[in-house]
Design a protein around this motif. Structure first.
Motif, mmCIF file in Angstrom:
data_model
loop_
_atom_site.group_PDB
_atom_site.id
_atom_site.type_symbol
_atom_site.label_atom_id
_atom_site.label_comp_id
_atom_site.label_asym_id
_atom_site.label_seq_id
_atom_site.Cartn_x
_atom_site.Cartn_y
_atom_site.Cartn_z
ATOM 1 N N LEU A 59 8.297 -7.601 -6.161
ATOM 2 C CA LEU A 59 7.355 -6.743 -6.882
ATOM 3 C C LEU A 59 6.840 -7.420 -8.149
ATOM 4 O O LEU A 59 5.692 -7.195 -8.556
ATOM 5 C CB LEU A 59 8.024 -5.413 -7.226
ATOM 6 C CG LEU A 59 8.443 -4.553 -6.035
ATOM 7 C CD1 LEU A 59 9.134 -3.278 -6.499
ATOM 8 C CD2 LEU A 59 7.238 -4.210 -5.166
ATOM 9 N N SER B 78 4.227 -9.805 -7.085
ATOM 10 C CA SER B 78 3.114 -8.985 -6.630
ATOM 11 C C SER B 78 2.308 -8.484 -7.829
ATOM 12 O O SER B 78 1.069 -8.460 -7.797
ATOM 13 C CB SER B 78 3.638 -7.800 -5.810
ATOM 14 O OG SER B 78 2.590 -6.911 -5.495
ATOM 15 N N LYS C 120 2.125 0.664 -8.184
ATOM 16 C CA LYS C 120 3.157 -0.319 -8.505
ATOM 17 C C LYS C 120 4.304 0.301 -9.279
ATOM 18 O O LYS C 120 5.472 -0.075 -9.079
ATOM 19 C CB LYS C 120 2.534 -1.486 -9.289
ATOM 20 C CG LYS C 120 3.483 -2.687 -9.480
ATOM 21 C CD LYS C 120 4.079 -3.196 -8.173
ATOM 22 C CE LYS C 120 3.053 -3.835 -7.266
ATOM 23 N NZ LYS C 120 2.454 -5.055 -7.753
ATOM 24 N N LEU D 98 6.359 1.801 -6.664
ATOM 25 C CA LEU D 98 7.179 0.828 -5.945
ATOM 26 C C LEU D 98 8.373 0.386 -6.781
ATOM 27 O O LEU D 98 9.488 0.219 -6.258
ATOM 28 C CB LEU D 98 6.328 -0.373 -5.543
ATOM 29 C CG LEU D 98 5.317 -0.118 -4.422
ATOM 30 C CD1 LEU D 98 4.406 -1.320 -4.223
ATOM 31 C CD2 LEU D 98 6.050 0.208 -3.122
ATOM 32 N N VAL E 175 3.414 0.717 -0.608
ATOM 33 C CA VAL E 175 3.062 -0.578 -0.026
ATOM 34 C C VAL E 175 1.747 -0.494 0.742
ATOM 35 O O VAL E 175 0.992 -1.468 0.812
ATOM 36 C CB VAL E 175 4.187 -1.128 0.890
ATOM 37 C CG1 VAL E 175 5.424 -1.454 0.076
ATOM 38 C CG2 VAL E 175 4.504 -0.167 2.020
ATOM 39 N N LEU F 37 -0.787 -0.811 -1.911
ATOM 40 C CA LEU F 37 -0.788 -2.202 -2.358
ATOM 41 C C LEU F 37 -1.522 -3.097 -1.373
ATOM 42 O O LEU F 37 -2.297 -3.990 -1.769
ATOM 43 C CB LEU F 37 0.659 -2.679 -2.528
ATOM 44 C CG LEU F 37 0.879 -4.168 -2.815
ATOM 45 C CD1 LEU F 37 0.246 -4.559 -4.143
ATOM 46 C CD2 LEU F 37 2.365 -4.495 -2.810
ATOM 47 N N ALA F 38 -1.319 -2.868 -0.076
ATOM 48 C CA ALA F 38 -1.979 -3.678 0.948
ATOM 49 C C ALA F 38 -3.464 -3.370 1.074
ATOM 50 O O ALA F 38 -4.212 -4.134 1.697
ATOM 51 C CB ALA F 38 -1.287 -3.465 2.298
ATOM 52 N N THR G 60 -0.662 -10.306 0.670
ATOM 53 C CA THR G 60 -0.101 -9.079 0.106
ATOM 54 C C THR G 60 0.373 -8.146 1.214
ATOM 55 O O THR G 60 1.472 -7.581 1.143
ATOM 56 C CB THR G 60 -1.146 -8.374 -0.773
ATOM 57 O OG1 THR G 60 -1.565 -9.245 -1.824
ATOM 58 C CG2 THR G 60 -0.570 -7.094 -1.376
ATOM 59 N N ALA H 110 4.339 -7.184 1.854
ATOM 60 C CA ALA H 110 4.632 -5.753 1.770
ATOM 61 C C ALA H 110 5.344 -5.293 3.044
ATOM 62 O O ALA H 110 6.342 -4.550 2.991
ATOM 63 C CB ALA H 110 3.350 -4.965 1.557
ATOM 64 N N THR I 73 9.385 -4.073 3.407
ATOM 65 C CA THR I 73 9.648 -2.761 4.003
ATOM 66 C C THR I 73 10.561 -2.875 5.212
ATOM 67 O O THR I 73 11.514 -2.104 5.384
ATOM 68 C CB THR I 73 8.321 -2.096 4.402
ATOM 69 O OG1 THR I 73 7.455 -2.036 3.258
ATOM 70 C CG2 THR I 73 8.547 -0.693 4.936
#
Length: 603
Positions: A303, A306, A337, A340, A377, A380-381, A417, A421, A425
């Motif tokens: 993270l 990221s 974020k 996360l 995630v 984020l993706a 990314t 991610a 996961t």
């Protein structure tokens, strides 16, 4: 007390009361730490609700602070649309972090210090975003850095935490030297440090001066927002408590660099060379950090890299002039974020490990944490219709339009990314548990903030048009880019999901295929170790130089004066014979010399 003052006064009062209550009352007083973020949230939402305040008429000051021969230095506060957005971000994220921390830090004996520092940070961050002058911003900027140092090193008895805090402090101070020089240059050239005064004086400044100021400000922003090459402090900062990572190193403090460039946009708009440098730094950081995140095994390090990568996206948008797109991505990134990071804290709390290879099967043991993590995630993706889809595609569209090569690089970073991610996961939540102990779901005081942030990660994307209107920007998305990024994200996510399926080689198989590339990525390309080696070399060189200069010059000079004094004393001792006739002769000779000198001077 004006309304604006609430955002700073409430957390300061809360911090004092928490400290005054001590360890005995901390189970009650720690809830006071929520007051500061809620005050910031109230001020921000009130400002946005009022068109007059959103236009920038809500202010407190300026107030004279320092007097100089060239004029007075003032500080003040104002809440325009930009400050209001940041106050809302600080308010929402910080309040969720405080509530989560009540469960996460429940057994820590230093809760008084922890919650007091959270309140102090909230006050400093609110002061930073509301400042109407560069002087006030810089003071709050340094206070934020001090709070970060104390929170990263919160468990200071751990050598790694103490070293990480010192590293973060020193590296960010390197950037702050540039910011301070930029402030000094602006003061010399314009005689003012208010943002409105600087903007008014820009047409009269020479182009090289404007470029120099922009580059110096960029140096400070890059340090705070962990951009290459000043990014090396952020991964180590994960030594602090995980909620601190969510507050400081994902959503607020690291975003201050992006905010600073947006606040100083009039300067950057007039400095094309500085914008080009911003674009290059952001693009390189986005791709480089994304490749490193692919190989990390510590869930917080994944993270962390990221975060560095996503901040690179924001800087790239700033570099092409799309600062509203950068600010929108800052806002959505703060939601997903921080979600996360808090979810990773829940995972660590429930499983007892930060190593992805020691997790597995947590989706069954921690269903609510797993569900909210999945939302994070996916955002984020950049999967639609989550907030990250709108904000990241807005950045990609702006960069692609002005700098296609940089846009292609960011597209590659976006693909990576989705891959890392899916990898994180898969390793954490599927298969069988590979660690020790008995993983369990976190209490409600920790999971409720996850749900709230997950809702924000889902819904913020639909505020894209309204957000753009605040800054008179366009909010349209390019259909080709949106389709392309979605297909790539789904494809790379599917690859990551399959590669790390239970029973497959996982990291071992990918490492065997990539070979040296994997090792370089896992070592962050040696930038950190090279920087530390260089720092040790500089320190050793300075120590050697100091030893030579101190011993060879200073000590010799001092000892030489003493030796000369002793020699003169020894020579004078020769005249101390004790004979009266000799003394009388000396007096006679002296008298003749004095009379002769007087006659010569008087002629």
């Amino acid at each position: 007390m004006t309304q604006i003052a609430l955002a700073v006064a409430l957390p300061v009062v809360a911090a004092v009361l928490i400290v005054a209550g001590g360890r005995t009352l901390v189970r009650g007083t720690r809830w006071l730490a929520v007051a500061g973020p809620l005050g910031a949230l109230y001020v921000g939402t009130t400002a946005l609700a009022s068109s007059e305040q959103a236009a920038g008429s809500a202010d407190a000051g300026p107030v004279a602070w320092l007097g100089t021969e060239a004029g007075g230095l003032a500080v003040g506060a104002s809440v325009d649309a930009l400050a209001a957005v940041m106050l809302i971000v600080v308010g929402v994220v910080a309040s969720m972090v405080v509530v989560f921390s009540i469960g996460y830090m429940a057994e820590d004996r230093s809760q008084v210090r922890y919650f007091a520092l959270l309140s102090a940070f909230s006050a400093a961050m609110s002061a930073l975003v509301m400042s109407s002058t560069l002087l006030g911003l810089f003071v709050a900027w340094e206070l934020v850095g001090a709070c970060s140092y104390l929170l990263i090193g919160f468990w200071f008895t751990r050598p790694a935490a103490a070293a990480a805090a010192m590293k973060a402090f020193i590296v960010t101070r390197i950037g702050d030297v540039g910011l301070l020089l930029g402030i000094a240059l602006l003061w010399r050239e314009t005689g003012t440090l208010s943002f409105s005064g600087i903007e008014a004086a820009l047409p009269d400044l020479a182009a090289p001066v404007v470029t120099a100021v922009a580059l110096l400000v960029l140096m400070g922003a890059a340090g705070k927002s962990a951009q290459f090459p000043l990014h090396i402090w952020l991964p180590d900062a994960m030594e602090g408590p995980t909620p601190v990572s969510a507050l400081i190193h994902a959503a607020t403090m690291v975003a201050a660099g992006v905010f600073l460039v947006a606040r100083m946009w009039s300067v950057f708009e007039a400095a094309e060379a500085a914008r080009t440098v911003t674009l290059i730094i952001g693009t390189l950081t986005a791709l480089g950090a994304a490749t490193v995140a692919v190989t990390q095994t510590d869930i917080k390090k994944v993270l962390a890299y990221s975060t560095i990568s996503q901040l690179g996206f924001m800087f790239a948008a700033l570099g092409v002039g799309a600062w509203p797109a950068a600010m929108f991505h800052l806002t959505t990134h703060a939601a997903f974020k921080s979600l996360l990071f808090l979810a990773s804290g829940s995972v660590i709390h429930g499983s007892g490990t930060q190593d992805l290879h020691e997790m597995g099967g947590l989706g069954r043991a921690m269903p609510l944490t797993a569900a909210t993590w999945t939302v994070g995630v996916a955002a984020l993706a950049g999967l639609p219709p989550l907030s990250g889809f709108f904000s990241k595609d807005g950045v990609l569209e702006a960069v692609w339009e002005h700098a296609p090569i940089a846009g292609g690089v960011l597209l590659l970073a976006s693909a990576l990314t989705a891959f890392y991610a899916a990898r994180a996961t898969r390793l954490a939540f599927t298969g069988e548990f590979r660690g020790s102990g008995h993983p369990h779901e976190s209490p409600l005081v920790m999971t409720v903030p996850l749900v709230i942030l997950a809702l924000a990660a889902v819904g913020l994307g639909f505020a894209y048009e309204g957000f753009a209107e605040l800054f008179d920007a366009e909010a349209g998305l390019s259909v080709p880019i949106a389709v392309t990024t979605t297909v790539i994200a789904l494809l790379m996510g599917a690859i990551g999901w399959r590669v790390y399926a239970p029973g497959r080689p996982g990291d071992a198989g990918v490492r065997a295929r990539l070979g040296v590339a994997w090792r370089w990525s896992a070592a962050a390309y040696g930038v950190d170790s090279l920087s530390m080696r260089a720092a040790r070399g500089v320190r050793a060189g300075c120590a050697g130089l100091a030893e030579r200069f101190d011993g060879g010059v200073i000590d010799r000079a001092v000892n030489g004066v003493a030796s000369l004094t002793r020699w003169i004393g020894a020579q004078a001792n020769a005249f101390q014979t004790g004979e009266g006739s000799a003394y009388a002769a000396f007096v006679g000779v002296g008298a003749i010399l004095l009379v002769s000198l007087a006659l010569w001077l008087g002629r």
